[in-house]
Design a protein around this motif. Sequence first.
Motif, short mmCIF file in Angstrom:
data_model
loop_
_atom_site.label_atom_id
_atom_site.label_comp_id
_atom_site.label_asym_id
_atom_site.label_seq_id
_atom_site.Cartn_x
_atom_site.Cartn_y
_atom_site.Cartn_z
N THR A 60 7.34 29.70 -23.31
CA THR A 60 8.63 29.84 -22.65
C THR A 60 9.78 29.46 -23.58
O THR A 60 10.78 30.18 -23.66
CB THR A 60 8.68 28.96 -21.39
N VAL A 61 9.64 28.35 -24.28
CA VAL A 61 10.69 27.96 -25.23
C VAL A 61 10.83 29.01 -26.32
O VAL A 61 11.94 29.44 -26.65
CB VAL A 61 10.38 26.58 -25.83
N VAL A 66 10.86 19.03 -22.31
CA VAL A 66 10.80 20.43 -22.75
C VAL A 66 11.96 21.22 -22.14
O VAL A 66 12.60 22.02 -22.83
CB VAL A 66 9.45 21.07 -22.35
N TRP A 67 12.24 20.99 -20.88
CA TRP A 67 13.32 21.68 -20.18
C TRP A 67 14.67 21.37 -20.82
O TRP A 67 15.48 22.27 -21.04
CB TRP A 67 13.30 21.27 -18.71
N GLU A 97 14.40 30.36 -13.32
CA GLU A 97 13.72 29.25 -13.98
C GLU A 97 12.59 28.65 -13.15
O GLU A 97 11.49 28.40 -13.66
CB GLU A 97 14.73 28.14 -14.32
N THR A 124 12.43 32.32 -24.84
CA THR A 124 13.87 32.22 -24.58
C THR A 124 14.65 32.13 -25.87
O THR A 124 15.66 32.82 -26.06
CB THR A 124 14.17 30.99 -23.71
N TRP A 125 14.20 31.30 -26.79
CA TRP A 125 14.91 31.13 -28.07
C TRP A 125 14.92 32.42 -28.88
O TRP A 125 15.82 32.62 -29.70
CB TRP A 125 14.28 30.00 -28.87
N SER A 141 15.12 20.38 -23.95
CA SER A 141 15.12 20.98 -25.28
C SER A 141 15.32 22.49 -25.22
O SER A 141 15.92 23.09 -26.12
CB SER A 141 13.78 20.67 -25.98
N TRP A 142 14.83 23.10 -24.17
CA TRP A 142 14.98 24.54 -23.95
C TRP A 142 16.45 24.95 -23.98
O TRP A 142 16.81 26.05 -24.40
CB TRP A 142 14.33 24.89 -22.62
N HIS A 143 17.36 24.06 -23.55
CA HIS A 143 18.79 24.35 -23.50
C HIS A 143 19.49 24.25 -24.87
O HIS A 143 20.65 24.64 -24.98
CB HIS A 143 19.51 23.35 -22.57
N TRP A 151 9.04 26.88 -14.20
CA TRP A 151 9.02 25.44 -14.49
C TRP A 151 8.21 24.67 -13.45
O TRP A 151 7.30 23.92 -13.79
CB TRP A 151 10.43 24.88 -14.52
N PRO A 172 11.43 31.92 -18.33
CA PRO A 172 10.59 30.95 -17.60
C PRO A 172 9.94 31.55 -16.36
O PRO A 172 8.74 31.33 -16.12
CB PRO A 172 11.59 29.84 -17.23
#
Length: 244
Positions: free
Chosen positions: A14-15, A167-168, A139, A18-19, A170-172, A143, A48
Amino acid sequence: MGTIGSGWVYLAATVAGTWAFWLPAIALGVRFDSAIGLVLLLVGLTVPGVLGIVFVYLNYDERGRTDFWKRVPPAGRFGIRWLAVILLVPLSIAVLAGVVDLLLGGTGPVWGEGVTGFGANPLAMLPALFFATLPPILEELGWRGYALDRLQMNWSALIASLILGVVWASWHLPLFFVEATYQHDVVGFGTTGFWLFMSGTVALSVAISWVYNNTERSILGIIIFHGWVNFTAETIVVPDPVYY
């Protein structure tokens, strides 16, 4: 539990997914209020939830898949008492933050731009409504709908919530480097507000898990909770002199 079913695999995918859309926005120097920037933002936001559904179908049998979808629509899973909790907790936190700000010499809570500008232009509420609806839906299907359950197979609710929260948060991170985002324009990277945002996201993860586990794992309840947190944050603002 197979490797592909691991909560860790979902979180990493997921990370990374998205990234893959948000990092190019940084590299290209685009704003998220531009056409291409908005596309990159929205596609990144879908990751997510989309991966959550994909992992559900990869790792659950028909019974598990049915359980997942049954937990999305029915409001009856949390009842009036927990609906009150869902609605009152974010509002109470916003009021408490305002009181603390006043006690520390601040100006206290103020209405957000959407509220103050609503009389002249009702469209001013669109950002608040957007953050209260679409992101939580996109999301939380992943999540909490998938990842939290998998993590709680091996960890306590608290530890699973903290792992997911880190993790959530850091995802931002890419959002702090793209113009026309709340994280970039209001908070700023490395500021006091940044650390409050990151730690607040982890704390929110614990609160969401508490609600989730006490509402028969209602995905709808968590979507409402997440959305109401976003809406109150957009409409009741506590100015922070460090980053405003």
